[in-house]
Design a protein around this motif. Sequence first.
Motif, PDB file in Angstrom:
ATOM      1  N   THR A 229     -19.963 -29.849  18.630  1.00 24.43           N
ATOM      2  CA  THR A 229     -18.199 -30.322  18.924  1.00 24.43           C
ATOM      3  C   THR A 229     -18.051 -32.253  19.050  1.00 24.43           C
ATOM      4  O   THR A 229     -18.655 -32.569  19.694  1.00 24.43           O
ATOM      5  CB  THR A 229     -17.681 -29.560  20.115  1.00 24.43           C
ATOM      6  OG1 THR A 229     -17.521 -28.814  19.845  1.00 24.43           O
ATOM      7  CG2 THR A 229     -16.012 -30.586  20.664  1.00 24.43           C
TER       8      THR A 229
ATOM      9  N   SER B 163     -14.517 -26.605  24.989  1.00 28.36           N
ATOM     10  CA  SER B 163     -15.514 -25.917  23.653  1.00 28.36           C
ATOM     11  C   SER B 163     -16.427 -24.871  24.812  1.00 28.36           C
ATOM     12  O   SER B 163     -16.912 -25.162  25.561  1.00 28.36           O
ATOM     13  CB  SER B 163     -16.604 -27.092  23.020  1.00 28.36           C
ATOM     14  OG  SER B 163     -16.131 -27.840  22.789  1.00 28.36           O
TER      15      SER B 163
ATOM     16  N   ASN C  16     -19.878 -31.824  25.987  1.00 25.31           N
ATOM     17  CA  ASN C  16     -20.000 -30.801  25.304  1.00 25.31           C
ATOM     18  C   ASN C  16     -21.580 -30.081  25.201  1.00 25.31           C
ATOM     19  O   ASN C  16     -21.763 -28.675  24.678  1.00 25.31           O
ATOM     20  CB  ASN C  16     -20.334 -30.738  23.372  1.00 25.31           C
ATOM     21  CG  ASN C  16     -21.180 -31.448  22.558  1.00 25.31           C
ATOM     22  OD1 ASN C  16     -22.296 -31.628  23.056  1.00 25.31           O
ATOM     23  ND2 ASN C  16     -21.639 -32.403  21.408  1.00 25.31           N
TER      24      ASN C  16
END
Length: 414
Positions: free
Chosen positions: A370, A338, A252
């Motif tokens: 995330t 993301s 992420n």
Amino acid sequence: MTSQKPIFEAARHAARSLALRSDEQISSLLRHVADAVDRNAAEILEANSRDLSRMAEDNPMRDRLQLTPERISDITSDMRTVASLPSPLGRVLSSTVRPNGMKIDKVSVPFGVIGVVYEARPNVTLDIFSLCMKAGSACLLKGGSEAYNTNECIVTLVRDTLIQQGWDEATVTLMPPSHEATTEMLNAVGYVDLVIPRGSKKLIEYVRDTARVPVIETGAGVCHTYFHESGDIKKGRDIVFNAKTRRVSVCNALDTLVIDRSRLDALVEICSQLATKNVTIYADDEAYAVLYGKYPHLCHATESDFGREWLDYKMSIATVEGIDEAINFINEHTSRHSECIVSEDKAAVDRFLKEVDAACVYANVSTSFTDGGQFGFGAEIGISTQKLHARGPMGIPEITTYKYIITGDGQTRW
């Protein structure tokens, strides 16, 4: 090559016996395992140090591999959280009574045997075990060779606890480190119900292209943050810094900052904190001209620097003309993991959230969230970037399936 069929048969048997356990028994077992891990943290750290000794100090993957007392404590805390969650099993997802009086219930049930192929992240070993247990499935673990000593130590502790508590030790199995064992697991039709890959694009593609058993495809994390013309500079600076530098080796982490041409004047401030972590920026021509002489670690970007998962103290910057170009750029380069917009314009935020094709889309929030734990799932078994069955962080509901249970009173059909 030694056949892995006995391992698969044992896991299948353990899955059947696991189906007879109550949620209270499963939760109690998870707490016992968490306690055992805490008690034996020094042993796990010693095994981890042997794995770390084989990895270069400057390898950015070292952060994924390394365990610390604090990280072990966080892992066992997550295990206890998973234990405390409501069971995902036996839920009636829908129910109907047909005109003939026949009742049809759609009920959540375990997959059975879940195989997970992953790289050098030994924390994932306990995450997978706890989530699969809570979801009523036995698990086959194929971790990366870089973490084999750590994973072997952890799984031995888990299996010892299973035996001590009267459970089938084959509820969790660490597969042999060979490539052949992985291939056999991916082709274990009739034994393995689901495989989930976690790791690099190369690993995920190998699992997807090789498997004859069902696969939930997780994806590499090519993550963008778009600084819109209405973006708040402080929010943008803090979000970019956090998303890039919190942990560079995770999926992420920020890879590309996308910035409106009209806000290039804010770029130096947005990037200012990155210099404290020695982040190298690969900037397109316009961004490079703004940062030149004002940012110390600066390179000219090439096309290959966009759509790239860096997993390092590196990132790229792309300049766009307005939100249409930003959305198009992101949708072209995203891995559908993301994506974030920094904006104070509600209409722009709404458009971004609707039009950007990713599992997790953020407005004025760092993509570092995330994560199954941050989403309240206790832990995650992976981040799904596909659109069938599960998408985004996968907790215990996502690793269950369902069956229809039909009851009646002698109804027949002719």
